[in-house]
Design an enzyme around this catalytic site. Structure first.
Site, PDB file in Angstrom:
ATOM      1  N   ASP A 103       0.850  -1.186   0.000  1.00  0.00           N
ATOM      2  CA  ASP A 103       0.000   0.000   0.000  1.00  0.00           C
ATOM      3  C   ASP A 103       0.887   1.237   0.000  1.00  0.00           C
ATOM      4  OD1 ASP A 103       0.941  -0.575   2.579  1.00  0.00           O
ATOM      5  OD2 ASP A 103      -0.720   0.477   3.547  1.00  0.00           O
ATOM      6  N   GLU A 167       0.266  -1.332   5.698  1.00  0.00           N
ATOM      7  CA  GLU A 167       1.277  -0.770   6.595  1.00  0.00           C
ATOM      8  C   GLU A 167       1.053   0.702   6.869  1.00  0.00           C
ATOM      9  OE1 GLU A 167       4.989   1.109   7.929  1.00  0.00           O
ATOM     10  OE2 GLU A 167       3.912   1.503   6.060  1.00  0.00           O
TER      11      GLU A 167
END
Length: 440
Positions: A103, A167
């Protein structure tokens, strides 16, 4: 360098630049869809997983084309993690590369000088959202595992890569590495060094900070500014109250001797970052305001102790508010005739602890030696930025070491980019880590 180590390095070779850039181009092309800012933007990490699988499946046991063992693990639809294993011959001898997250933080194309959601190349610069943090590392470790699958070196160590979801934002729980740990899918990684590949500037990052987000509400009494003696100025209360809290914090949590050992750029800090007050006329003394900020805490102090101390400071100030410094002859925080006292109210958001890596670990010494051989020098550093996931891993018994090959100057920034030469050096560091650990 031992002949066997040299032979291993030569058998694997260097980073295939064309293959790396081609893969990174595909990943950056998905970056728009893996921005992580719920509820508006929920990343679909499986878009990244698909490209990684396309690169690695031909060399996997799944297709019969190679030794790579691949496990795609998803806890939310479209939001998978990927564990890729190159088996070694010695049971329990293992090393891992973890933390390459799929991400990214958000990007507004209107603010950028180039399209953040497609890879562009400017000389050595590879430009786009995620090039430094962290799709550039996803591509790099994919290329590492691909090379192992192609070259099939006879290793004693098992090499594991763990590509993770979620994350950049933890507001949706139970998606990424926390669940892999909970389900014991990473337990065997405790037998060797775990390299968290999500920092920058090609040097070992040996320490990170804890973070305590706080909010202070200051309550006074609103009144006309021409009759200041009838008001309790919440802004003045905030300025003086916060000044006192900061003074006590820095007295109780001064620079720690270990900060110099770890190379921290700053000691622990407690400071405001936001100020909010109700709208009103310039001729109104405000009766309330809110100041928010954070504590950045080096890992040598305890987060819970700091939270307790901050609350003690506030309680003491509230109980002795007459003693707080004022501003001018009619400034005050108590109106006895009205039985009014100014008041501070403290609250916290979720806190996280910092990390001090084990400087005696063989994994750390191997990382330093590999970095010096490839980069030409080694200078471990520490920052009070936070990586809460690695503290969780450390608490679970993993030997976490951290490094990264993007650029700190472009981390989470507009016009993000990395350098291809840096990523090539990162690949060479990885190979030397593997080769050196073969000798341990």
């Amino acid at each position: 360098m031992a002949s066997s180590s040299k032979a291993l390095i030569e058998s694997i070779g260097s980073l295939d630049k064309d293959s790396y850039v081609s893969l990174l181009s595909k990943l950056i092309g998905e970056s728009k869809f893996v921005q992580n800012n719920p509820p508006e933007l929920i990343p679909q990490e499986d878009l990244i997983v698909k490209h990684v699988l396309d690169s690695l499946r031909p060399y996997s046991t799944e297709t019969g084309g190679g030794p790579l063992v691949i496990n795609h693990v998803a806890y939310h639809s479209g939001r998978g993690n990927l564990i890729v294993e190159y088996p070694g011959s010695v049971p329990g001898k293992i090393l891992s590369f973890v933390g390459m997250h799929m991400d990214v933080v958000t990007a507004n194309p209107d603010d950028w000088e180039f399209d953040p959601f497609s890879l562009s190349i400017d000389g050595d610069k590879l430009r786009g959202r995620g090039t430094t943090d962290c799709l550039g590392h996803v591509a790099l470790v994919t290329e590492l595992m691909k090379k192992l699958g192609q070259a099939k070196p006879a290793l004693k160590s098992t090499v594991v890569a763990v590509f993770i979801a979620s994350e950049e934002n933890s507001s949706i729980p139970g998606v990424g590495v926390d669940m892999l740990v909970k389900d014991k899918l990473l337990d065997k990684l405790k037998s060797g060094p775990l390299y968290w590949i999500d920092t920058a500037d090609k040097q070992p990052c040996v320490g990170t900070g804890g973070m305590i987000p706080w909010k202070l509400q200051f309550t006074g009494k609103l009144f006309h500014s021409g009759l200041a003696h009838k008001a309790i100025n919440a802004m003045e209360l905030a300025m003086e109250g916060l000044k006192e809290i900061q003074a006590r914090f820095y007295r109780d949590f001064p620079p720690h001797p270990q900060e110099e050992v770890y190379g921290f750029a700053t000691p622990s800090t407690m400071k405001p970052t936001q100020w909010c007050y109700p709208a009103g006329g310039i001729n109104q003394i405000p009766g309330e305001c809110t100041v928010s900020g954070d504590v950045r805490l080096t890992p040598f102090y305890d987060v819970k102790e700091v939270i307790t101390k901050l609350q003690e400071y506030v309680d003491d100030i509230n109980g002795n508010i007459e003693r707080l410094e004022t501003r001018g002859p009619v400034s005050k925080y108590v109106l006895p005739d009205e039985n009014l006292r100014g008041r501070l109210t403290l609250s916290f958001d979720e806190a996280s602890a910092g990390v001090a890596c084990n400087l005696d670990s063989p994994g750390f010494h191997v990382l330093c030696k590999a970095t010096e051989e490839v980069v030409g020098h080694v200078k471990p550093y520490s920052i009070t930025g936070t990586l809460p996931l690695i503290r969780d891993l450390q608490d679970e018994g993993f030997d976490v070491q951290t490094s990264g090959y993007g650029l700190m100057a472009t981390y989470h920034a507009k016009n993000e980019y990395c350098l291809l030469t840096d990523m090539c050096q990162g690949f060479d560091v990885f190979i030397r880590i593997i080769s050196q650990l073969e000798q341990v």
